[in-house]
Design a protein around this motif. Structure first.
Motif, PDB file in Angstrom:
ATOM      1  N   PRO A 240       0.790  -1.231   0.000  1.00 16.04           N
ATOM      2  CA  PRO A 240       0.000   0.000   0.000  1.00 16.04           C
ATOM      3  C   PRO A 240       0.825   1.287   0.000  1.00 16.04           C
ATOM      4  O   PRO A 240       0.502   2.227  -0.746  1.00 16.04           O
ATOM      5  CB  PRO A 240      -0.832  -0.124   1.287  1.00 16.04           C
ATOM      6  N   ASN A 241       1.881   1.361   0.805  1.00 20.30           N
ATOM      7  CA  ASN A 241       2.658   2.589   0.879  1.00 20.30           C
ATOM      8  C   ASN A 241       3.326   2.913  -0.463  1.00 20.30           C
ATOM      9  O   ASN A 241       3.350   4.072  -0.899  1.00 20.30           O
ATOM     10  CB  ASN A 241       3.719   2.479   1.970  1.00 20.30           C
TER      11      ASN A 241
ATOM     12  N   ASN B 210       0.656   4.095  -2.891  1.00 20.57           N
ATOM     13  CA  ASN B 210       0.235   5.448  -2.513  1.00 20.57           C
ATOM     14  C   ASN B 210       1.185   6.494  -3.086  1.00 20.57           C
ATOM     15  O   ASN B 210       0.753   7.489  -3.692  1.00 20.57           O
ATOM     16  CB  ASN B 210       0.170   5.546  -0.990  1.00 20.57           C
ATOM     17  N   LYS B 211       2.470   6.271  -2.949  1.00 18.12           N
ATOM     18  CA  LYS B 211       3.457   7.249  -3.423  1.00 18.12           C
ATOM     19  C   LYS B 211       3.530   7.270  -4.952  1.00 18.12           C
ATOM     20  O   LYS B 211       3.705   8.327  -5.564  1.00 18.12           O
ATOM     21  CB  LYS B 211       4.821   6.937  -2.816  1.00 18.12           C
TER      22      LYS B 211
ATOM     23  N   ASP C  80      -6.446  -2.805   1.074  1.00 23.54           N
ATOM     24  CA  ASP C  80      -5.559  -1.801   1.659  1.00 23.54           C
ATOM     25  C   ASP C  80      -4.803  -1.044   0.569  1.00 23.54           C
ATOM     26  O   ASP C  80      -4.626   0.175   0.653  1.00 23.54           O
ATOM     27  CB  ASP C  80      -4.560  -2.454   2.613  1.00 23.54           C
ATOM     28  N   MET C  81      -4.356  -1.745  -0.458  1.00 24.17           N
ATOM     29  CA  MET C  81      -3.639  -1.093  -1.547  1.00 24.17           C
ATOM     30  C   MET C  81      -4.559  -0.154  -2.318  1.00 24.17           C
ATOM     31  O   MET C  81      -4.186   0.984  -2.644  1.00 24.17           O
ATOM     32  CB  MET C  81      -3.049  -2.141  -2.498  1.00 24.17           C
TER      33      MET C  81
ATOM     34  N   ARG D 266      -7.290   1.344  -1.277  1.00 22.08           N
ATOM     35  CA  ARG D 266      -7.628   2.514  -0.458  1.00 22.08           C
ATOM     36  C   ARG D 266      -6.435   3.465  -0.325  1.00 22.08           C
ATOM     37  O   ARG D 266      -6.610   4.684  -0.243  1.00 22.08           O
ATOM     38  CB  ARG D 266      -8.121   2.062   0.922  1.00 22.08           C
ATOM     39  N   ALA D 267      -5.221   2.926  -0.326  1.00 19.12           N
ATOM     40  CA  ALA D 267      -4.027   3.779  -0.294  1.00 19.12           C
ATOM     41  C   ALA D 267      -3.939   4.612  -1.566  1.00 19.12           C
ATOM     42  O   ALA D 267      -3.549   5.794  -1.532  1.00 19.12           O
ATOM     43  CB  ALA D 267      -2.777   2.921  -0.121  1.00 19.12           C
TER      44      ALA D 267
ATOM     45  N   ASP E 160      -6.541   7.398  -1.272  1.00 16.94           N
ATOM     46  CA  ASP E 160      -6.040   8.455  -0.393  1.00 16.94           C
ATOM     47  C   ASP E 160      -5.053   9.361  -1.123  1.00 16.94           C
ATOM     48  O   ASP E 160      -5.070  10.588  -0.947  1.00 16.94           O
ATOM     49  CB  ASP E 160      -5.364   7.848   0.840  1.00 16.94           C
ATOM     50  N   ALA E 161      -4.193   8.773  -1.945  1.00 14.70           N
ATOM     51  CA  ALA E 161      -3.206   9.569  -2.677  1.00 14.70           C
ATOM     52  C   ALA E 161      -3.892  10.558  -3.606  1.00 14.70           C
ATOM     53  O   ALA E 161      -3.498  11.735  -3.684  1.00 14.70           O
ATOM     54  CB  ALA E 161      -2.274   8.658  -3.466  1.00 14.70           C
TER      55      ALA E 161
ATOM     56  N   CYS F 205     -13.816  -0.031  -2.471  1.00 13.63           N
ATOM     57  CA  CYS F 205     -12.617   0.676  -2.029  1.00 13.63           C
ATOM     58  C   CYS F 205     -12.454   2.042  -2.671  1.00 13.63           C
ATOM     59  O   CYS F 205     -11.392   2.661  -2.566  1.00 13.63           O
ATOM     60  CB  CYS F 205     -11.385  -0.188  -2.312  1.00 13.63           C
TER      61      CYS F 205
END
Length: 222
Positions: free
Chosen positions: A56-57, A60-61, A83-84, A86-87, A90-91, A138
């Motif tokens: 996910p992180n 996101n980036k 989780d991925m 939704r990340a 969010d981005a 998601c």
């Protein structure tokens, strides 16, 4: 292999008001973000098709970096999990520019026997339905799916949820490595929102004429 000059020569034959431009893994790996910027400067909306699939992180980036490039739409794999996804959402929500997020359900090069080899005991349609539902839950804007699954997804998902269809081959064109393909007219009739048409146009002797013929076919069913 398409050179930088080949890409620019092709795009100069096309009208930004008639189509958008997909930049995928090969072109992005060779020419990078600079190509995205130059194509955008020509007036094209850009579909950045890199199919992000990572923790996910990292996703996101990567999505935040793509949003900073000003792309219109980008892809990631629904199989990356909630989780991925939704990340990624969010981005985009935290970016000044907000591209559409579409999740790839099942590659159009895969058929039922390919899923069985991977240990997936579902038909392609069942797998697509499961991943499309996850993507909607998601916060994705849509999914990438074969037109063969569009009518079923239309009954399953929100009306405003986008269905982006690759594997489009005009009547008489070669299938190449795609296994679940349809014609442009059939895809529109079944409910696709956007058609991804690559090689039939980019490998045509007269790309602008091929695009015009495809648009004519589509307009006949809208």
């Amino acid at each position: 292999m398409a050179s930088d000059n080949d890409v620019m020569a092709l795009l100069r034959q096309l009208d930004p008001s008639s189509c958008r431009v997909k930049i995928g893994k090969e072109l992005f790996t060779r020419y990078g973000p600079d190509l995205v910027r130059r194509v955008a400067d020509m007036g094209f909306d850009i579909f950045l098709d890199l199919k992000f699939h990572d923790i996910p992180n990292t996703v996101n980036k990567a999505v935040a970096a793509a949003a900073d490039l000003g792309v219109w739409m980008l892809t990631l794999h629904a199989a990356g999990g909630s989780d991925m996804l939704r990340a990624a959402r969010d981005a985009v929500d935290n970016s000044e520019h907000k591209p559409l997020l579409v999740a790839v359900t099942l590659l159009t090069s895969l058929a039922e026997n390919d899923l069985a080899i991977q240990g997936v005991a579902r038909s392609p349609l069942e797998q697509v339905q499961r991943l499309a539902s996850l993507a909607q839950e998601c916060g994705m804007d849509g999914v990438v799916c074969s037109a063969a699954e569009v009518s079923e997804l239309r009954m399953l998902l929100r009306k405003d949820f986008l269905l982006v269809t690759p594997g489009i081959r005009p009547q008489g064109d070669a299938a190449n490595d795609q296994k679940r393909i349809v014609t442009p007219a059939a895809a529109i009739q079944q409910g696709s929102d956007y058609l991804v048409i690559g090689r039939p146009i980019t490998r045509a002797r007269e790309p602008i004429e091929k695009l015009a013929l495809i648009q004519q076919e589509i307009s006949g069913v809208q």
